[in-house]
Design a protein around this motif. Structure first.
Motif, PDB file in Angstrom:
ATOM      1  N   MET A 256       0.699  -0.862  -0.532  1.00 35.32           N
ATOM      2  CA  MET A 256      -0.123   0.264  -0.181  1.00 35.32           C
ATOM      3  C   MET A 256       0.548   1.063  -0.336  1.00 35.32           C
ATOM      4  O   MET A 256       1.912   1.090   0.887  1.00 35.32           O
ATOM      5  CB  MET A 256      -0.867   0.396   1.870  1.00 35.32           C
ATOM      6  CG  MET A 256      -1.433   1.074   0.774  1.00 35.32           C
ATOM      7  SD  MET A 256      -3.116   1.206  -0.458  1.00 35.32           S
ATOM      8  CE  MET A 256      -3.789  -0.924   0.951  1.00 35.32           C
ATOM      9  N   SER A 257       0.714   1.768  -0.567  1.00 38.29           N
ATOM     10  CA  SER A 257       1.240   3.457  -0.858  1.00 38.29           C
ATOM     11  C   SER A 257       0.320   5.218  -0.262  1.00 38.29           C
ATOM     12  O   SER A 257      -0.718   4.780  -0.728  1.00 38.29           O
ATOM     13  CB  SER A 257       1.876   3.893  -2.453  1.00 38.29           C
ATOM     14  OG  SER A 257       2.077   5.138  -2.330  1.00 38.29           O
ATOM     15  N   PRO A 258       0.796   5.324   0.243  1.00 35.25           N
ATOM     16  CA  PRO A 258       0.294   6.817   1.065  1.00 35.25           C
ATOM     17  C   PRO A 258      -0.847   7.667  -0.571  1.00 35.25           C
ATOM     18  O   PRO A 258      -1.801   8.027  -0.475  1.00 35.25           O
ATOM     19  CB  PRO A 258       1.195   7.609   0.899  1.00 35.25           C
ATOM     20  CG  PRO A 258       1.349   7.227   2.212  1.00 35.25           C
ATOM     21  CD  PRO A 258       2.073   5.792   0.700  1.00 35.25           C
ATOM     22  N   ALA A 259       0.097   7.753  -1.881  1.00 37.64           N
ATOM     23  CA  ALA A 259      -0.269   7.867  -3.115  1.00 37.64           C
ATOM     24  C   ALA A 259      -2.338   6.891  -2.888  1.00 37.64           C
ATOM     25  O   ALA A 259      -3.169   7.792  -3.626  1.00 37.64           O
ATOM     26  CB  ALA A 259       0.119   7.310  -4.031  1.00 37.64           C
TER      27      ALA A 259
ATOM     28  N   ALA B 279       1.914  -6.286  11.895  1.00 40.39           N
ATOM     29  CA  ALA B 279       2.950  -5.370  11.899  1.00 40.39           C
ATOM     30  C   ALA B 279       2.880  -4.464  10.608  1.00 40.39           C
ATOM     31  O   ALA B 279       3.695  -3.010  10.850  1.00 40.39           O
ATOM     32  CB  ALA B 279       3.700  -6.305  12.344  1.00 40.39           C
ATOM     33  N   ALA B 280       2.920  -5.166   9.821  1.00 39.61           N
ATOM     34  CA  ALA B 280       3.300  -4.277   8.628  1.00 39.61           C
ATOM     35  C   ALA B 280       2.750  -2.911   8.629  1.00 39.61           C
ATOM     36  O   ALA B 280       3.184  -1.999   7.688  1.00 39.61           O
ATOM     37  CB  ALA B 280       2.997  -5.693   7.346  1.00 39.61           C
ATOM     38  N   ARG B 281       1.237  -3.413   9.003  1.00 43.23           N
ATOM     39  CA  ARG B 281       0.021  -2.763   8.540  1.00 43.23           C
ATOM     40  C   ARG B 281       0.929  -0.660   9.396  1.00 43.23           C
ATOM     41  O   ARG B 281       0.958   0.421   9.295  1.00 43.23           O
ATOM     42  CB  ARG B 281      -0.690  -2.313   8.505  1.00 43.23           C
ATOM     43  CG  ARG B 281      -1.233  -3.223   7.597  1.00 43.23           C
ATOM     44  CD  ARG B 281      -2.940  -3.791   6.950  1.00 43.23           C
ATOM     45  NE  ARG B 281      -3.158  -4.578   6.827  1.00 43.23           N
ATOM     46  CZ  ARG B 281      -4.888  -4.938   5.753  1.00 43.23           C
ATOM     47  NH1 ARG B 281      -5.698  -3.966   6.361  1.00 43.23           N
ATOM     48  NH2 ARG B 281      -4.717  -5.817   5.218  1.00 43.23           N
ATOM     49  N   LYS B 282       1.278  -1.606  10.976  1.00 46.01           N
ATOM     50  CA  LYS B 282       1.553  -0.415  11.567  1.00 46.01           C
ATOM     51  C   LYS B 282       2.571   0.338  11.892  1.00 46.01           C
ATOM     52  O   LYS B 282       2.419   1.256  11.739  1.00 46.01           O
ATOM     53  CB  LYS B 282       1.974  -0.977  12.818  1.00 46.01           C
ATOM     54  CG  LYS B 282       1.627  -0.248  14.385  1.00 46.01           C
ATOM     55  CD  LYS B 282       1.575  -1.137  15.332  1.00 46.01           C
ATOM     56  CE  LYS B 282       2.403  -2.631  15.556  1.00 46.01           C
ATOM     57  NZ  LYS B 282       2.412  -3.151  16.885  1.00 46.01           N
TER      58      LYS B 282
END
Length: 323
Positions: A1-4, A305-308
């Motif tokens: 996932m990207s902030p974009a 963990a990855a999303r955090k």
């Protein structure tokens, strides 16, 4: 996932959102201020915090936009109170139209923010609305405290921190809390999201105070030294007044009391006093302390963990920005 991905979702919703049409004098200013951009940090944080707990994070887009509309409502009214001519490099609403239009358009923005909040799922709507209402009142409390400080010279550090917590930080805390509520996070994680946002918000405001004195004008985006020229009670000035003594205190007081002065000379003189007192280092230590607390709050969230890590890394990128 990207902030974009989150940014694109917000931009699409911003373009689709209708505030009203007639009379145009009421609604054109809303479209105008919402088109001026900004970091969109608060709604982005709402989407990212929802993503911590659900793949269906898009259901948070319209509530996230509610936070952004509310934030811009406060800016519209703050600009009137501050008699500010510019917002994000463009004429403020009360300058482009007039103060009465800006007041009324801001009122409609607040109404529309509540309307957008109604998109929260029914089982989370009541707590989300209750916390939104409390946060909105706290932002107003902080603004009133800030105005009260304009005529006081005995503002303490604790009072200042409480003021910026209310005026700026609680809304960032709520933006993160809202995402947690929408994602149906556990109560402890929701609390960590809120506290993390408040701590990060405090760090951002103190960094803004610091950059006003020591920032690079090309990166900061506004006049460096403006707070010094205006005798604004920032963390740096409050700390300097507490630390200074003898001839240094006399010199600082003299500059604060002058009604006529050369702006560049005053900025240089007061900055030199700050340097003598180690105010920059004191402020940087406090900033780093709040950022560390906020990131620790995020680390304690019970989520993938990855999303955090994604939320933490995005926050660290915001922390490192110089504007």
């Amino acid at each position: 996932m990207s902030p974009a991905v989150f940014i694109e979702a917000l931009q699409q919703e911003l373009q689709l959102t209708q505030y009203g049409q007639y009379p145009p004098e009421l609604y054109d200013p809303i479209r105008y201020i919402m088109s001026l951009g900004g970091k969109r940090m608060r709604p982005l944080m709402t989407l990212m915090s929802a993503y911590l707990f659900t793949d269906d994070w898009k259901k948070a887009v319209r509530p996230a936009l509610a936070v952004e509309v509310f934030h811009n409502f406060t800016l519209m009214h703050d600009d009137i109170m501050d008699q500010a001519p510019l917002r994000r490099g463009q004429p403020t609403v009360h300058e482009k139209w007039n103060p009465n239009i800006a007041i009324l358009s801001g009122d409609v923005m607040l109404v529309r923010a509540y309307e957008l909040m109604l998109n929260v799922d029914a089982d989370q709507l009541k707590p989300a609305m209750a916390r939104f209402t409390q946060t909105a009142a706290e932002v107003c409390e902080g603004q009133q405290m800030d105005m009260n400080f304009e005529t006081r010279w005995d503002v303490t550090e604790a009072e200042y921190i409480d003021m910026i917590r209310l005026k700026t930080s609680v809304l960032l805390g709520y933006a993160l809390e809202l995402g947690g509520l929408i994602g149906k996070a556990d109560a402890e994680s929701v609390a960590h999201l809120y506290e993390g946002g408040v701590n990060i918000g405090l760090g951002f405001q103190l960094k803004d105070d610091l950059l006003d004195v020591y920032g690079d004008p090309a990166k900061f985006g506004k006049q460096v030294g403006g707070d010094i020229i205006a005798n604004k009670k920032t963390f740096l000035l409050i700390e300097a007044l507490e630390q200074a003594s003898g001839s240094v205190k006399e010199e600082l007081t003299d500059w604060l009391n002058r009604s006529e002065f050369d702006k560049a000379e005053k900025v240089k003189a007061v900055t030199t006093i700050y340097d003598q007192l180690g105010i920059r280092q004191i402020t940087e230590a406090r900033i780093n302390s709040y950022f560390a607390k906020g990131l620790k709050n995020f680390d304690q969230i019970k989520a993938d963990a990855a999303r955090k890590d994604f939320l933490i890394q995005f926050t660290q990128q915001l922390i490192e920005r110089e504007s």
